[in-house]
Design a protein around this motif. Sequence first.
Motif, short mmCIF file in Angstrom:
data_model
loop_
_atom_site.label_atom_id
_atom_site.label_comp_id
_atom_site.label_asym_id
_atom_site.label_seq_id
_atom_site.Cartn_x
_atom_site.Cartn_y
_atom_site.Cartn_z
N TYR A 44 -14.17 8.86 15.94
CA TYR A 44 -15.05 9.76 15.20
C TYR A 44 -14.79 11.21 15.54
O TYR A 44 -14.65 12.05 14.66
CB TYR A 44 -16.50 9.37 15.50
CG TYR A 44 -17.54 10.30 14.96
CD1 TYR A 44 -17.75 10.41 13.59
CD2 TYR A 44 -18.34 11.04 15.82
CE1 TYR A 44 -18.72 11.26 13.11
CE2 TYR A 44 -19.31 11.88 15.34
CZ TYR A 44 -19.49 11.99 13.99
OH TYR A 44 -20.46 12.83 13.51
N CYS A 66 -15.07 -0.41 6.78
CA CYS A 66 -15.54 0.58 7.76
C CYS A 66 -17.00 0.36 8.11
O CYS A 66 -17.46 0.77 9.17
CB CYS A 66 -15.32 1.99 7.21
SG CYS A 66 -16.23 2.30 5.70
N ASP A 67 -17.77 -0.28 7.21
CA ASP A 67 -19.20 -0.43 7.46
C ASP A 67 -19.51 -1.54 8.45
O ASP A 67 -20.60 -1.57 9.03
CB ASP A 67 -19.93 -0.70 6.15
CG ASP A 67 -19.99 0.53 5.30
OD1 ASP A 67 -19.81 1.61 5.86
OD2 ASP A 67 -20.22 0.42 4.10
N ASN A 104 -21.10 3.69 17.00
CA ASN A 104 -20.26 3.81 15.81
C ASN A 104 -19.22 4.91 16.03
O ASN A 104 -19.00 5.76 15.18
CB ASN A 104 -21.13 4.15 14.58
CG ASN A 104 -20.34 3.94 13.30
OD1 ASN A 104 -19.41 3.16 13.27
ND2 ASN A 104 -20.73 4.64 12.26
N TYR A 105 -18.59 4.89 17.20
CA TYR A 105 -17.68 5.98 17.58
C TYR A 105 -16.30 5.76 17.00
O TYR A 105 -15.68 6.67 16.46
CB TYR A 105 -17.62 6.05 19.10
CG TYR A 105 -16.64 7.06 19.62
CD1 TYR A 105 -16.77 8.40 19.28
CD2 TYR A 105 -15.60 6.67 20.44
CE1 TYR A 105 -15.87 9.32 19.75
CE2 TYR A 105 -14.70 7.60 20.93
CZ TYR A 105 -14.84 8.92 20.58
OH TYR A 105 -13.95 9.84 21.05
N ILE A 139 -20.98 -0.95 12.33
CA ILE A 139 -22.33 -0.79 12.88
C ILE A 139 -22.95 -2.14 13.18
O ILE A 139 -23.80 -2.26 14.04
CB ILE A 139 -23.24 0.05 11.96
CG1 ILE A 139 -23.64 -0.73 10.71
CG2 ILE A 139 -22.63 1.37 11.61
CD1 ILE A 139 -24.94 -0.23 10.15
N TYR A 140 -22.50 -3.19 12.47
CA TYR A 140 -23.04 -4.51 12.79
C TYR A 140 -22.40 -5.06 14.06
O TYR A 140 -23.02 -5.80 14.81
CB TYR A 140 -22.85 -5.47 11.62
CG TYR A 140 -23.61 -5.00 10.42
CD1 TYR A 140 -25.00 -5.04 10.42
CD2 TYR A 140 -22.98 -4.46 9.32
CE1 TYR A 140 -25.71 -4.57 9.36
CE2 TYR A 140 -23.69 -3.99 8.24
CZ TYR A 140 -25.06 -4.05 8.26
OH TYR A 140 -25.77 -3.57 7.24
N MET A 176 -12.00 6.11 3.18
CA MET A 176 -12.62 5.02 3.91
C MET A 176 -12.98 3.83 3.03
O MET A 176 -12.84 2.68 3.43
CB MET A 176 -13.89 5.51 4.61
CG MET A 176 -13.64 6.02 6.00
SD MET A 176 -15.10 6.07 7.00
CE MET A 176 -16.25 6.98 6.02
N VAL A 177 -13.46 4.11 1.81
CA VAL A 177 -13.92 3.01 0.97
C VAL A 177 -12.80 2.43 0.13
O VAL A 177 -13.03 1.55 -0.69
CB VAL A 177 -15.07 3.48 0.04
CG1 VAL A 177 -16.28 3.82 0.85
CG2 VAL A 177 -14.63 4.64 -0.81
N ASP A 220 -19.85 -5.70 2.71
CA ASP A 220 -19.69 -4.26 2.72
C ASP A 220 -18.24 -3.89 3.01
O ASP A 220 -17.42 -4.75 3.28
CB ASP A 220 -20.62 -3.66 3.77
CG ASP A 220 -21.53 -2.62 3.15
OD1 ASP A 220 -21.02 -1.87 2.30
OD2 ASP A 220 -22.71 -2.58 3.51
N PHE A 221 -17.94 -2.59 2.97
CA PHE A 221 -16.58 -2.13 3.19
C PHE A 221 -16.13 -2.44 4.61
O PHE A 221 -16.94 -2.70 5.49
CB PHE A 221 -16.49 -0.63 2.95
CG PHE A 221 -16.84 -0.23 1.56
CD1 PHE A 221 -16.03 -0.59 0.50
CD2 PHE A 221 -18.00 0.48 1.31
CE1 PHE A 221 -16.37 -0.23 -0.79
CE2 PHE A 221 -18.32 0.84 0.03
CZ PHE A 221 -17.52 0.49 -1.03
N LYS A 265 -10.89 10.25 6.07
CA LYS A 265 -12.30 9.93 5.89
C LYS A 265 -12.64 9.64 4.43
O LYS A 265 -13.40 8.74 4.12
CB LYS A 265 -13.16 11.09 6.37
CG LYS A 265 -12.85 11.54 7.76
CD LYS A 265 -13.27 10.54 8.80
CE LYS A 265 -12.69 10.96 10.13
NZ LYS A 265 -12.84 10.01 11.19
N SER A 266 -12.05 10.40 3.50
CA SER A 266 -12.41 10.19 2.11
C SER A 266 -11.82 8.90 1.57
O SER A 266 -12.21 8.41 0.51
CB SER A 266 -11.95 11.38 1.26
OG SER A 266 -10.56 11.55 1.45
#
Lengths: 146, 374, 346
Positions: free
Chosen positions: B165, B62-63, B157-158, B66-67, B298-299, B59-60, B295-296
């Motif tokens: 965030y 940024c993702d 996920n702060y 959460i892991y 991020m990917v 995944d990216f 934010k836009s």
Amino acid sequence: MIEIKEVEEPRRVPILGSVEGMFTVFKHLFGKPVTVQYPEKPSVLPDRFRFRIYLSTDDCVGCTLCEQVCPNLTITMVPLEKENQRNKRKIYPSVNFGTCTVCRNCEEICPTDAIYLKEVFETARTRNNFFYSPEDLEKHEAEVKR
Amino acid sequence: MVEQGNLKNRLIELNMGPQHPSTHGVLRLKLTLDGETVKKVEPIIGYLHRNAEKICELDFYCDALIYFDRMDYVAAMNMEAGYLEAAEKLLGIEPPERVVWIRTIMAELSRIASHLVWAGAYGLDLGMLTPFFYVFEQREKILDLFTEISGSRQETNYMSIGGVYQDFNDKIVYLIREFLDQFPKKLEEVFNLFVKNDIFISRTKGIGILEPDVALQYGVTGPMLRASGVPYDVRKAQPYLAYDRVNFEVPISKRKDNYARVLVRFEEMRQSAKIIKQALDKLPDGPYFNPKAKKSLMVRLRGEGDFYARTESPKGEFGVYLVGDGTVKPYRVHVRSPAFKNLSVLPALAKDVLIADLVAISGTLDLVFGEVDR
Amino acid sequence: MNLLLRIATILSFLGHYPSYILGYLIETIIVIIFATVVIAGMVYIFRKYMARVQMRIGPNRVGKFGIMQVMADGLKLIQKESIMPKGRDDLAYKLAPILIFFGLIMGFIFIPYGPLAWFGDLTVSHSDVSLIIIFALIAIMPIGEILSGISSNNKYAVIGTLRGIAKDISFEVPMMLSILAIVMAASAKVSNPLDINGVVVAQSIPFAILEPLGFFVFIISMAARASYSPFDMGESDSELVTGNTTEYSGLRFGFFYLGLFGTIFLGSMMISTIYLGGYLGPFTNYMGFIWLLIKTLILVIISLTIWLSMPRVRIDKFINFGWKYLLPIAFVNLVIVGFLVLGGIA
């Protein structure tokens, strides 16, 4: 330069220390309980608390960014016939709340703020009903069929 | 095998876990017992394996956060800070000054929360029922703070790449100060419940002695190592975030036993409270994210090269190794998890002890299985 | 006038002997019901006290303030399936919980409850050797523990039982020695020192003041007998799951659970009877029973506080403590009491 502090052993009196501990425990009998009686007295949630994903289908442009950024395939794009000039491909996000981790990446990346989260968190339902179609995401939680 | 007439003394094998009240999750210990004495311990892990490293690679950048939240789930902020330490260097994005301080505060709050859970669970291991609830009252206050700041309680996920965030505001600063005002008193109360109790002392003093050279051989880090008298703390040895700009001391103890680990962890909580107080005073103004990592975008973050970052998580040295191949996804994510290394010393530590001591020793390792198994 | 006579008078239309036999039966049933209610109340008090001390609310859903929670739990235990482990020793496995409960309930019959207003003396059974009988009856409970441990084909249960036996042996000798001191002290005043009622009557000065060492030994012994937190190495939930009761479920587990709380109450009652003057107090003839309850309740609260604030003692350290400290203390106590009796102080 590392400031080192060698931890001292606290001084204690044999047996009296244990009795002091017993007294500390007993003292709490007169304190106030911290339990929140949740369903009767709803807890006060902070302003930033978010849980339920909402979608405004009028704003959605079908860019699939939310689907891409979603870490665990919670969001999938589904076709939906709807009058929307900006959404040429006619695809909208649908959410499977069974796997949503509330990472809020979809909210942050959405270029038109079509997808957003609200503090609604009472979304309990049976196992096969976690899937929210784009229309469901627009409705209030109470109106969604369980 | 000892034979006395017709009576045969034979070793028995006992499976402790993965479903057992004292194993903190899903640790399975294969014990070889001679009566009450533990002759051999063999930890068997993998019951909580979720393939987190590989999933991060799919995944990216940024993702992956959460892991990492779900690795050491009692100290999620430290995990996030550790990952971002590597990811931001790899992607070439500097966090603004305010973000650095905010992250320091959050990481230290998280450290307190993690040590509090350990204190409560250690009490339960030894049969003390009540301190568990006193520490959880305090931990609950920290989690409420996290909800106030980030919107989630535990898997927050702060932090995000190049920022956080949402920004701190006056109310949050006030709430943290309010928490810190009442915290030391409550901490001392629990501390006294532990260390002034004769039975607690008899269960911890002189038990589970870990020599410093053994600890270094096994790669033990964190409070475990410091309780053996080695003053190694990544926050001092290789400062990250804002740790080089705050005053704090590294607690060590020369006792080397269970009791030392208890003392060191409690002292660390006091030092953390001290760090948070200083950081709140020094919190500068400024943006709360780097515009390069808007934010836009991020990917679209691409990174090339490899980077290893180490940070001090509540369990010990938490290392993240990232390899980027110029695409939007990491080529390789590797995690050096401190709890796994600390667990590996258990067979050496718990040799020829009683079952009761084995539980007392494995309690001081502070194991979190999300991190050991990943 | 005592309770037995009252019941017999009411039943006197049946003739002399039948009315007495029936009255005796009814009184026994009353005591058994009293014991059950008291144990249920004990569970409720424990849960509520534990909750409040730990800043929780405790049971508050079933009935007003959750009073019926114990009943609900009991019903749940009754209708649950009782799991039978493979390879068990069937008879012993089924006998163990019954023995535990039997020993506990029988202990309640010989306690001198003292007089209460119109009812008169509530004591059920009088015997010249009731002090010995009561300890013999309580000694049935460890047999139940041992049977449950070795019959359920489980390693945890076996280790728990071995610990339990080691623990029992190391505190029962000092306990009986402290009782011997009591008998000596009581014999100076009353003619029936082996009768537990005689022991109470002899306490114009409570024996706790007269022989503090024996009091200490007896409190420790009763705590170890009930096996709550500092002395729960047999059950030790974080090491041996639950020790000898690991394989039990349903009503059989319920018996063990009641046994634990019942022993705390019975132990507190015995401490207050033997060392704190039992039903003696102001207005003994009217509210002797109330005095006994008050003393018992205070002791129960102290026991629960110890339970909640202490970690578990390691088994070898407890055995050490039992043989190297408790036993000498009990002997010293015996000698001191001997001198007191000789000197005519007691």
